[in-house]
Design a protein around this motif. Structure first.
Motif, short mmCIF file in Angstrom:
data_model
loop_
_atom_site.label_atom_id
_atom_site.label_comp_id
_atom_site.label_asym_id
_atom_site.label_seq_id
_atom_site.Cartn_x
_atom_site.Cartn_y
_atom_site.Cartn_z
N VAL A 1 -9.26 2.37 4.90
CA VAL A 1 -8.62 2.29 3.59
C VAL A 1 -9.12 1.03 2.87
CG1 VAL A 1 -6.41 2.11 2.37
CG2 VAL A 1 -6.58 3.49 4.46
N LYS A 2 -9.44 1.16 1.59
CA LYS A 2 -9.91 0.02 0.80
C LYS A 2 -8.70 -0.80 0.33
CE LYS A 2 -14.10 2.35 -0.80
NZ LYS A 2 -14.87 2.81 -1.97
N ILE A 3 -8.15 -1.56 1.27
CA ILE A 3 -6.87 -2.24 1.02
C ILE A 3 -7.02 -3.32 -0.05
CG2 ILE A 3 -5.03 -3.59 2.10
CD1 ILE A 3 -5.81 -2.25 4.76
N VAL A 4 -8.07 -4.13 0.04
CA VAL A 4 -8.25 -5.21 -0.93
C VAL A 4 -8.47 -4.65 -2.34
CG1 VAL A 4 -9.62 -7.23 -1.55
CG2 VAL A 4 -9.17 -6.74 0.85
N ASP A 5 -9.19 -3.55 -2.43
CA ASP A 5 -9.39 -2.92 -3.74
C ASP A 5 -8.06 -2.42 -4.32
OD1 ASP A 5 -12.04 -3.41 -3.41
OD2 ASP A 5 -12.60 -1.36 -2.87
N ILE A 6 -7.18 -1.94 -3.44
CA ILE A 6 -5.85 -1.50 -3.89
C ILE A 6 -5.07 -2.68 -4.46
CG2 ILE A 6 -3.63 -0.58 -3.11
CD1 ILE A 6 -5.21 1.08 -1.05
N ILE A 7 -5.13 -3.82 -3.76
CA ILE A 7 -4.41 -5.01 -4.22
C ILE A 7 -4.98 -5.51 -5.56
CG2 ILE A 7 -3.83 -7.41 -3.66
CD1 ILE A 7 -2.39 -5.30 -1.96
N LYS A 8 -6.29 -5.49 -5.68
CA LYS A 8 -6.91 -5.95 -6.94
C LYS A 8 -6.52 -5.04 -8.10
CE LYS A 8 -11.04 -8.20 -5.03
NZ LYS A 8 -12.52 -8.14 -4.96
N LYS A 9 -6.54 -3.74 -7.86
CA LYS A 9 -6.15 -2.81 -8.91
C LYS A 9 -4.69 -3.00 -9.29
CE LYS A 9 -6.56 0.61 -11.74
NZ LYS A 9 -7.32 0.46 -13.00
N ALA A 10 -3.83 -3.19 -8.29
CA ALA A 10 -2.40 -3.42 -8.59
C ALA A 10 -2.22 -4.71 -9.38
CB ALA A 10 -1.61 -3.48 -7.28
N ARG A 11 -3.02 -5.72 -9.10
CA ARG A 11 -2.95 -6.97 -9.86
C ARG A 11 -3.39 -6.77 -11.31
NH1 ARG A 11 -5.48 -11.62 -5.81
NH2 ARG A 11 -3.62 -11.92 -4.52
N ASN A 12 -4.41 -5.99 -11.50
CA ASN A 12 -4.87 -5.72 -12.87
C ASN A 12 -3.77 -5.04 -13.69
OD1 ASN A 12 -7.40 -6.83 -12.49
ND2 ASN A 12 -8.32 -4.90 -11.84
N VAL B 1 0.84 -1.21 0.00
CA VAL B 1 0.00 0.00 0.00
C VAL B 1 0.87 1.25 0.00
CG1 VAL B 1 -1.69 1.31 1.33
CG2 VAL B 1 -1.94 -1.16 1.10
N ARG B 2 1.95 1.23 0.76
CA ARG B 2 2.84 2.38 0.82
C ARG B 2 3.52 2.62 -0.53
NH1 ARG B 2 3.42 7.17 3.26
NH2 ARG B 2 5.60 7.78 3.50
N LYS B 3 3.95 1.57 -1.19
CA LYS B 3 4.60 1.72 -2.49
C LYS B 3 3.62 2.21 -3.55
CE LYS B 3 8.29 -1.67 -1.78
NZ LYS B 3 8.86 -2.98 -2.20
N CYS B 4 2.36 1.78 -3.44
CA CYS B 4 1.35 2.27 -4.38
C CYS B 4 1.15 3.78 -4.20
CB CYS B 4 0.03 1.54 -4.17
SG CYS B 4 0.06 -0.19 -4.68
N LEU B 5 1.19 4.24 -2.97
CA LEU B 5 1.02 5.67 -2.72
C LEU B 5 2.23 6.46 -3.21
CD1 LEU B 5 -0.50 8.02 -1.42
CD2 LEU B 5 0.57 7.44 0.76
N LEU B 6 3.42 5.89 -3.10
CA LEU B 6 4.63 6.60 -3.52
C LEU B 6 4.84 6.52 -5.04
CD1 LEU B 6 7.08 5.50 -0.68
CD2 LEU B 6 5.94 7.71 -0.95
N GLY B 7 4.10 5.65 -5.72
CA GLY B 7 4.25 5.53 -7.16
C GLY B 7 5.37 4.62 -7.61
N LEU B 8 5.72 3.65 -6.77
CA LEU B 8 6.79 2.70 -7.12
C LEU B 8 6.18 1.54 -7.92
CD1 LEU B 8 8.71 2.68 -3.71
CD2 LEU B 8 9.13 4.10 -5.73
N LYS B 9 5.82 1.84 -9.13
CA LYS B 9 5.06 0.89 -9.95
C LYS B 9 5.81 -0.40 -10.20
CE LYS B 9 2.96 0.43 -14.55
NZ LYS B 9 2.64 1.12 -15.83
N GLU B 10 7.03 -0.31 -10.68
CA GLU B 10 7.77 -1.52 -11.06
C GLU B 10 8.01 -2.43 -9.87
OE1 GLU B 10 9.05 -3.92 -14.03
OE2 GLU B 10 8.12 -1.93 -14.20
#
Length: 315
Positions: free
Chosen positions: A222-233, A188-197
């Motif tokens: 925080v919608k944590i599971v939704d964040i994980i699903k979006k990152a998986r997509n 979640v922290r990396k998603c917020l910082l923009g560490l995509k790779e």
């Protein structure tokens, strides 16, 4: 026992022997003498002489005791002085031997050794000046940040990604995190910082079971599971998808189900009062065609590499 007390005891023994040898009558005379003294009558000169002699003897004994004590003290002081002189001599001898050993050529450090030690100490000081345990590759900078990656979550309606303050409740509650390298708080922290790779290339991203325990216990909602699903997509579209997950997609296209059903499951459903077959494509086989149509429209079949002719993955 001190000398003074010993002499007093000897005098007392001599006096007791004299009293034993005297007659009982003399004892009575002593009593009369004592009574006469109390009445301020003249005292016998012989008695005074004995008393004075005893006092003199006691004074002499005290003087002799003081002399003996002073002699003992002087003797002890002399012994201490002698022992201290011997200790000083031994210490000087040890120091001389140590200096002699250090001056031997085999143990003298060369100038090169001294320079190497100084260089190592400077390097250590330089490392400490960084005030971090991270290497240069692990340091965060603008070159490895992707602001569009963070914006993708916000555009998908997951604005709560910005509400996370890294309390660690999600990681502490995660059942998968106890047995796998999956660290939901870190993702979640990396998603917020923009560490995509770093996020999409990590295999741990796929270790979430979507049990929602973390999201239910989140203090900031925080919608944590939704964040994980979006990152998986995002990871799947970038080509990061495990074969096991692709095979799950193949099973959906072939049966309309992600979870298989067998005789054991059917018997269990009947036991707990449910219909033997769930109201899905197992009960409505005609609905399978609609599922395949949806997968083609969304290009899900292309995403997983589905081969319609073989019903499996393309090689």
């Amino acid at each position: 026992m001190s000398i003074l007390n010993r002499l007093k005891s000897l005098l007392k023994e001599d006096k007791d022997e004299t009293d034993i040898n005297t007659d009982v009558s003399s004892t009575s005379d002593d009593v009369q003498v004592t009574s006469s003294i109390k009445e301020n009558e003249p005292v016998d000169l012989e008695t005074e002489t004995v008393v004075e002699a005893e006092e003199t003897t006691i004074e002499e004994l005290e003087d002799s005791t003081e002399d003996l004590t002073s002699e003992n003290i002087e003797t002890e002081e002399e012994i201490i002085e002698d022992s201290s002189e011997e200790i000083v001599k031994e210490v000087e001898t040890v120091e001389e031997e140590t200096l002699a050993e250090a001056e031997t050529p085999a143990e003298i450090e060369t100038e090169e050794d001294v320079e190497e030690v100084e260089t190592d100490s400077k390097n250590n000081d330089t490392e400490r000046d960084k005030m971090t345990l991270l290497t240069d590759k692990e340091l965060l900078n603008d070159s490895n940040r992707d602001p569009d990656f963070t914006a993708a979550f916000i555009d998908a309606g997951i604005e709560t990604v910005k509400h996370c303050f890294q309390c660690g409740t999600c990681s502490g509650s995660c059942p998968s995190g106890r047995r796998t390298p999956y660290k939901v708080r870190q993702i979640v922290r990396k998603c917020l910082l923009g560490l995509k790779e770093e996020v999409i290339a990590d295999d741990a991203l796929w270790m979430c079971t979507t049990c929602y325990t973390c999201q239910e216990r989140c203090l900031r909602s925080v919608k944590i599971v939704d964040i994980i699903k979006k990152a998986r997509n995002i990871a799947a579209h970038a080509g990061y998808m495990a074969k096991a997950h692709k095979m799950t997609g193949v099973y959906v296209l072939n049966t309309g189900h992600a979870v298989p059903i067998n005789d054991k499951i059917k018997a269990l459903r009947v036991k707990i009062g449910l219909p033997e077959v769930p109201p899905t494509t197992h009960f409505y086989p005609e609905a399978l065609a609609e599922i395949k149509t949806l997968c083609k429209i969304t290009e899900f079949d292309e995403l997983i590499g589905y081969d319609e002719a073989t019903g499996g993955l393309r090689e």
